[in-house]
Design a protein around this motif. Structure first.
Motif, PDB file in Angstrom:
ATOM      1  N   CYS A 122       0.876  -1.172   0.000  1.00 21.49           N
ATOM      2  CA  CYS A 122       0.000   0.000   0.000  1.00 21.49           C
ATOM      3  C   CYS A 122       0.911   1.218   0.000  1.00 21.49           C
ATOM      4  N   HIS A 123       0.845   2.010  -1.056  1.00 22.05           N
ATOM      5  CA  HIS A 123       1.771   3.136  -1.173  1.00 22.05           C
ATOM      6  C   HIS A 123       1.300   4.349  -0.358  1.00 22.05           C
ATOM      7  N   LYS A 124       1.890   5.505  -0.638  1.00 20.41           N
ATOM      8  CA  LYS A 124       1.694   6.658   0.240  1.00 20.41           C
ATOM      9  C   LYS A 124       0.322   7.319   0.144  1.00 20.41           C
ATOM     10  N   ALA A 125      -0.601   6.726  -0.590  1.00 20.12           N
ATOM     11  CA  ALA A 125      -2.006   7.129  -0.432  1.00 20.12           C
ATOM     12  C   ALA A 125      -2.382   7.033   1.042  1.00 20.12           C
ATOM     13  N   PHE A 126      -1.740   6.107   1.727  1.00 21.99           N
ATOM     14  CA  PHE A 126      -1.949   5.908   3.168  1.00 21.99           C
ATOM     15  C   PHE A 126      -1.802   7.221   3.937  1.00 21.99           C
ATOM     16  N   ASP A 127      -0.877   8.072   3.496  1.00 20.63           N
ATOM     17  CA  ASP A 127      -0.596   9.307   4.219  1.00 20.63           C
ATOM     18  C   ASP A 127      -1.649  10.386   4.012  1.00 20.63           C
ATOM     19  N   ARG A 128      -2.603  10.148   3.112  1.00 29.12           N
ATOM     20  CA  ARG A 128      -3.721  11.076   2.943  1.00 29.12           C
ATOM     21  C   ARG A 128      -4.849  10.790   3.945  1.00 29.12           C
ATOM     22  N   THR A 129      -4.780   9.655   4.618  1.00 29.82           N
ATOM     23  CA  THR A 129      -5.863   9.276   5.522  1.00 29.82           C
ATOM     24  C   THR A 129      -5.755  10.043   6.843  1.00 29.82           C
ATOM     25  N   PRO A 130      -6.878  10.235   7.539  1.00 24.01           N
ATOM     26  CA  PRO A 130      -6.853  11.053   8.754  1.00 24.01           C
ATOM     27  C   PRO A 130      -6.350  10.336  10.001  1.00 24.01           C
ATOM     28  N   ASP A 131      -6.397   9.016  10.003  1.00 22.14           N
ATOM     29  CA  ASP A 131      -6.043   8.258  11.209  1.00 22.14           C
ATOM     30  C   ASP A 131      -5.169   7.071  10.832  1.00 22.14           C
ATOM     31  N   ALA A 132      -3.885   7.169  11.153  1.00 21.97           N
ATOM     32  CA  ALA A 132      -2.929   6.142  10.722  1.00 21.97           C
ATOM     33  C   ALA A 132      -3.209   4.784  11.349  1.00 21.97           C
ATOM     34  N   ILE A 133      -3.594   4.758  12.612  1.00 21.91           N
ATOM     35  CA  ILE A 133      -3.789   3.483  13.307  1.00 21.91           C
ATOM     36  C   ILE A 133      -5.006   2.752  12.750  1.00 21.91           C
ATOM     37  N   LEU A 148       3.972   1.673   2.630  1.00 21.57           N
ATOM     38  CA  LEU A 148       4.968   2.730   2.428  1.00 21.57           C
ATOM     39  C   LEU A 148       4.375   4.012   2.988  1.00 21.57           C
ATOM     40  N   THR A 149       5.026   4.609   3.978  1.00 17.22           N
ATOM     41  CA  THR A 149       4.443   5.767   4.646  1.00 17.22           C
ATOM     42  C   THR A 149       5.517   6.665   5.251  1.00 17.22           C
ATOM     43  N   SER A 150       5.172   7.936   5.366  1.00 11.92           N
ATOM     44  CA  SER A 150       6.020   8.865   6.102  1.00 11.92           C
ATOM     45  C   SER A 150       5.355   9.248   7.421  1.00 11.92           C
ATOM     46  N   GLY A 151       4.466   8.384   7.899  1.00  8.69           N
ATOM     47  CA  GLY A 151       3.820   8.634   9.184  1.00  8.69           C
ATOM     48  C   GLY A 151       2.859   9.802   9.155  1.00  8.69           C
ATOM     49  N   LEU A 152       2.226  10.020   7.996  1.00 11.90           N
ATOM     50  CA  LEU A 152       1.257  11.086   7.772  1.00 11.90           C
ATOM     51  C   LEU A 152       1.869  12.483   7.840  1.00 11.90           C
ATOM     52  N   GLN A 153       3.199  12.541   7.704  1.00 13.41           N
ATOM     53  CA  GLN A 153       3.926  13.816   7.695  1.00 13.41           C
ATOM     54  C   GLN A 153       4.612  13.993   6.339  1.00 13.41           C
ATOM     55  N   PRO A 154       5.091  15.213   6.028  1.00 17.84           N
ATOM     56  CA  PRO A 154       5.745  15.436   4.734  1.00 17.84           C
ATOM     57  C   PRO A 154       6.984  14.575   4.509  1.00 17.84           C
ATOM     58  N   ILE A 176       6.061  -2.122   7.933  1.00 20.98           N
ATOM     59  CA  ILE A 176       5.981  -0.669   7.822  1.00 20.98           C
ATOM     60  C   ILE A 176       7.298  -0.186   7.218  1.00 20.98           C
ATOM     61  N   MET A 177       7.214   0.438   6.042  1.00 24.16           N
ATOM     62  CA  MET A 177       8.408   0.861   5.308  1.00 24.16           C
ATOM     63  C   MET A 177       8.435   2.389   5.217  1.00 24.16           C
ATOM     64  N   PRO A 178       9.256   3.057   6.025  1.00 24.69           N
ATOM     65  CA  PRO A 178       9.360   4.516   5.940  1.00 24.69           C
ATOM     66  C   PRO A 178       9.885   4.976   4.581  1.00 24.69           C
ATOM     67  N   GLY A 179       9.274   6.034   4.071  1.00 20.37           N
ATOM     68  CA  GLY A 179       9.716   6.646   2.825  1.00 20.37           C
ATOM     69  C   GLY A 179       9.313   8.111   2.824  1.00 20.37           C
ATOM     70  N   GLY A 180      10.054   8.908   2.098  1.00 21.77           N
ATOM     71  CA  GLY A 180       9.795  10.348   2.050  1.00 21.77           C
ATOM     72  C   GLY A 180      10.959  11.103   2.655  1.00 21.77           C
ATOM     73  N   GLY A 181      11.853  11.592   1.803  1.00 23.36           N
ATOM     74  CA  GLY A 181      13.012  12.325   2.293  1.00 23.36           C
ATOM     75  C   GLY A 181      14.058  11.452   2.965  1.00 23.36           C
ATOM     76  N   VAL A 182      14.035  10.162   2.682  1.00 24.70           N
ATOM     77  CA  VAL A 182      15.012   9.239   3.280  1.00 24.70           C
ATOM     78  C   VAL A 182      16.323   9.337   2.509  1.00 24.70           C
TER      79      VAL A 182
END
Length: 226
Positions: A122-133, A148-154, A176-182
């Protein structure tokens, strides 16, 4: 602790080759970096799959913009998934949201079933959601193997606290795979702070021409998490 994996987001075949030679463990294959990545051409998918020895995950995204899709766009995505399977891709990266920016669990579950036996991120569409948990549980229900997520942050660094919560809450049920400015300058600390064992980077440096990954940056990223 399992060996950490670097996934490189590649917008061209040059980046794929560079990433593999420099020690990356997986490719996320995309086109159109200006749009944040869309589905690449079938020719590019086939070339990457046949000429790389590391797994290739193909972005399934028919256009830039939001992740709320029409029936016609969903039909195109199903066709793209079928082609990826025929061409021998190891997996796909996909994200589908409802009009309220919630995970469209039913649509995602259908795409995961169509993709089988390929893996699904599941790609970073996840970061558009309001509640990560809440979204975490929905993605698990849909059958994806990683997020793939940046924890709902930029950036993943800014979202490190949430990423750590997600890793803990996932409890091995999903990656959980961190991505975004890595980058090589922050990846070791990010891995330590979050507990993540898979990390995602385009390995692009300022001034990189043609969105081609930097070989030295890939090698340093791999070294930092190795």
């Amino acid at each position: 602790m399992s060996k950490s994996i670097l996934e490189v987001c590649a917008y061209n075949i040059q980046s794929c080759i560079i990433a593999e030679k420099a020690g990356a463990g997986r490719i996320e294959l995309c086109a159109s970096p200006a749009e944040g990545g869309v589905t690449p051409s079938y020719g590019m998918i086939e070339y990457a799959v046949k000429n790389l020895s590391i797994p290739v995950y193909v972005m399934i995204r028919p256009r830039g913009g939001n992740f709320v899709y029409t029936p016609e766009e969903l039909a195109i995505m199903r066709k793209d998934i079928a082609v990826c399977k025929e061409l021998g891709a190891a997996g796909i990266a996909i994200g589908i949201l409802t009009a309220d920016n919630l995970i469209d669990t039913a649509a995602m579950k259908q795409m995961v079933a169509l993709a089988y036996p390929m893996g699904v991120t599941c790609h970073k569409a996840f970061d558009r959601t309001p509640d990560a948990i809440t979204s975490l549980e929905e993605v698990i229900t849909a059958g994806c193997e990683r997020i793939l997520t940046s924890g709902l942050q930029p950036t993943a660094v800014a979202g490190a606290d949430m990423l750590a919560r997600l890793v803990n809450k996932a409890s091995g049920r999903i990656i959980i795979m961190p991505g975004g400015g890595v980058r090589s300058t922050n990846v070791r600390q990010l891995a330590t702070d979050t507990g993540a064992t898979e990390l995602h980077s385009s390995a692009l440096l300022q001034g990189s021409e043609g969105f081609v990954a930097d070989a030295g940056e890939v090698a340093m990223l791999v070294k930092q998490i190795g």
